[in-house]
Design a protein around this motif. Structure first.
Motif, short mmCIF file in Angstrom:
data_model
loop_
_atom_site.label_atom_id
_atom_site.label_comp_id
_atom_site.label_asym_id
_atom_site.label_seq_id
_atom_site.Cartn_x
_atom_site.Cartn_y
_atom_site.Cartn_z
N ASN A 20 1.25 -0.94 0.35
CA ASN A 20 0.12 -0.28 -0.06
C ASN A 20 0.61 1.65 -0.29
OD1 ASN A 20 -2.47 -1.33 0.23
ND2 ASN A 20 -2.13 -1.45 2.19
N TYR A 21 0.68 1.90 -1.00
CA TYR A 21 1.35 3.41 -0.98
C TYR A 21 0.89 4.02 -0.41
CZ TYR A 21 4.09 0.39 -4.49
OH TYR A 21 4.80 -0.11 -5.32
N ALA A 22 1.38 5.08 0.12
CA ALA A 22 1.11 6.29 0.96
C ALA A 22 1.22 7.24 -0.27
CB ALA A 22 1.97 7.06 2.17
N SER A 23 2.22 7.55 -0.90
CA SER A 23 1.57 8.65 -1.88
C SER A 23 1.25 8.25 -3.30
CB SER A 23 3.21 9.26 -2.24
OG SER A 23 2.96 10.37 -2.51
N LYS A 24 0.14 8.39 -3.90
CA LYS A 24 0.01 8.06 -4.93
C LYS A 24 0.82 8.78 -6.48
CE LYS A 24 -3.53 5.27 -3.63
NZ LYS A 24 -3.64 3.93 -4.02
N GLN A 25 1.75 10.16 -6.12
CA GLN A 25 2.29 11.04 -6.69
C GLN A 25 3.36 10.22 -8.11
OE1 GLN A 25 4.64 13.32 -4.85
NE2 GLN A 25 5.41 14.41 -6.50
N LYS A 26 3.28 10.57 -8.47
CA LYS A 26 3.81 10.09 -9.95
C LYS A 26 5.57 9.92 -9.56
CE LYS A 26 5.20 10.55 -14.93
NZ LYS A 26 5.67 10.53 -15.14
N PRO A 27 6.47 9.25 -9.64
CA PRO A 27 8.12 8.97 -9.45
C PRO A 27 8.50 9.66 -10.80
CG PRO A 27 7.14 7.34 -9.78
CD PRO A 27 5.71 7.44 -9.66
N THR A 28 9.33 10.26 -9.71
CA THR A 28 10.38 11.16 -11.12
C THR A 28 11.72 9.88 -10.79
OG1 THR A 28 11.30 12.24 -9.30
CG2 THR A 28 9.54 13.38 -10.83
N ILE A 29 11.98 8.95 -12.25
CA ILE A 29 13.27 8.48 -12.29
C ILE A 29 13.93 8.54 -13.13
CG2 ILE A 29 11.68 6.87 -11.38
CD1 ILE A 29 11.07 5.62 -13.65
N ASP A 30 13.25 9.70 -14.13
CA ASP A 30 14.60 9.90 -14.46
C ASP A 30 15.25 11.20 -14.48
OD1 ASP A 30 15.50 10.16 -18.23
OD2 ASP A 30 15.17 12.27 -17.81
N GLU A 32 16.86 13.57 -16.01
CA GLU A 32 16.77 14.73 -15.78
C GLU A 32 14.95 15.49 -15.36
OE1 GLU A 32 16.26 15.78 -20.78
OE2 GLU A 32 18.40 14.63 -20.32
N GLU A 33 13.88 14.55 -14.85
CA GLU A 33 13.22 15.17 -14.52
C GLU A 33 13.56 14.97 -12.53
OE1 GLU A 33 9.73 12.14 -14.43
OE2 GLU A 33 9.93 12.34 -16.42
N VAL A 34 14.19 14.73 -12.19
CA VAL A 34 14.23 15.00 -11.05
C VAL A 34 15.27 16.07 -10.52
CG1 VAL A 34 15.62 14.01 -9.14
CG2 VAL A 34 15.12 12.54 -10.17
N ASP A 39 13.64 18.77 -6.19
CA ASP A 39 13.54 17.40 -4.93
C ASP A 39 14.86 17.47 -4.36
OD1 ASP A 39 12.75 16.02 -3.17
OD2 ASP A 39 11.96 15.18 -4.45
N LYS A 40 15.60 18.58 -3.50
CA LYS A 40 16.53 18.19 -3.00
C LYS A 40 16.68 16.88 -2.02
CE LYS A 40 17.65 22.57 -3.71
NZ LYS A 40 18.57 22.95 -4.48
N THR A 41 15.39 16.58 -1.97
CA THR A 41 15.51 14.52 -1.01
C THR A 41 16.48 13.69 -2.37
OG1 THR A 41 13.53 14.18 -1.44
CG2 THR A 41 13.81 15.18 0.04
N LYS A 42 16.43 14.03 -2.89
CA LYS A 42 16.87 13.53 -4.11
C LYS A 42 18.09 13.73 -5.09
CE LYS A 42 12.47 11.65 -5.78
NZ LYS A 42 11.14 11.50 -6.48
N LEU A 43 18.31 15.16 -4.84
CA LEU A 43 19.93 15.71 -5.26
C LEU A 43 20.73 15.53 -4.29
CD1 LEU A 43 18.33 18.48 -7.46
CD2 LEU A 43 18.93 16.14 -8.60
N ILE A 44 22.03 15.11 -5.05
CA ILE A 44 22.89 14.89 -3.57
C ILE A 44 24.43 15.63 -4.35
CG2 ILE A 44 24.77 13.11 -2.32
CD1 ILE A 44 22.77 11.43 -2.54
#
Length: 142
Positions: A20-30, A32-34, A39-44
């Protein structure tokens, strides 16, 4: 994670898993999309290089973009581990690229000396680093 005493039980248990997913938001997996999302949580940040001097003998300036989608990979091989108690020790068969952290994690979790844990590892393929760190989780679970 499925932990079982036999492969048959593991297969049956895996079929019963419901996610069961808490968020139905479309994931950003590309990549360039990130970057575009900000989204600072996905950028290092890996650091920034600043030129120390400006050259005057430059003949060509190359600009553009190169895309290597084959480099945006994730391992397709599963992490597996099983443990067999032998006398007063454990024989641990684990699909890892680095035995030491798995051995240490098991020793800490069970509060036993590391020399009582015999690591048995076959040759494993490239896991892009995941088998260096994540194998500890399945090692302790086994």
């Amino acid at each position: 994670m499925v932990v079982a005493t036999t492969q048959e039980l593991a297969d049956k248990a895996a079929k019963l898993v419901v996610i069961n997913y808490a968020s139905k938001q479309k994931p950003t997996i590309d990549v360039e999309e990130v970057v575009k999302s900000g989204d600072k949580t996905k950028l290092i940040p890996m650091g920034k290089l600043t030129p120390t001097e400006k050259k005057t003998d430059v003949q060509f300036k190359v600009t553009g973009t190169i895309r290597l989608p084959g480099q945006y990979q994730y391992t397709m091989e599963t992490l597996t581990c099983y443990t067999v108690p032998v006398e007063r020790e454990l024989d641990v068969y684990c699909s890892t690229q680095c035995m030491l952290p798995v051995q240490e994690a098991i020793a800490v979790a069970l509060n036993i000396p590391e020399n009582k844990i015999n690591m048995k590892v076959s040759k494993v393929g490239g896991g892009y680093g995941i088998k260096l760190t994540r194998a500890c989780l399945v090692g302790v679970a086994s």
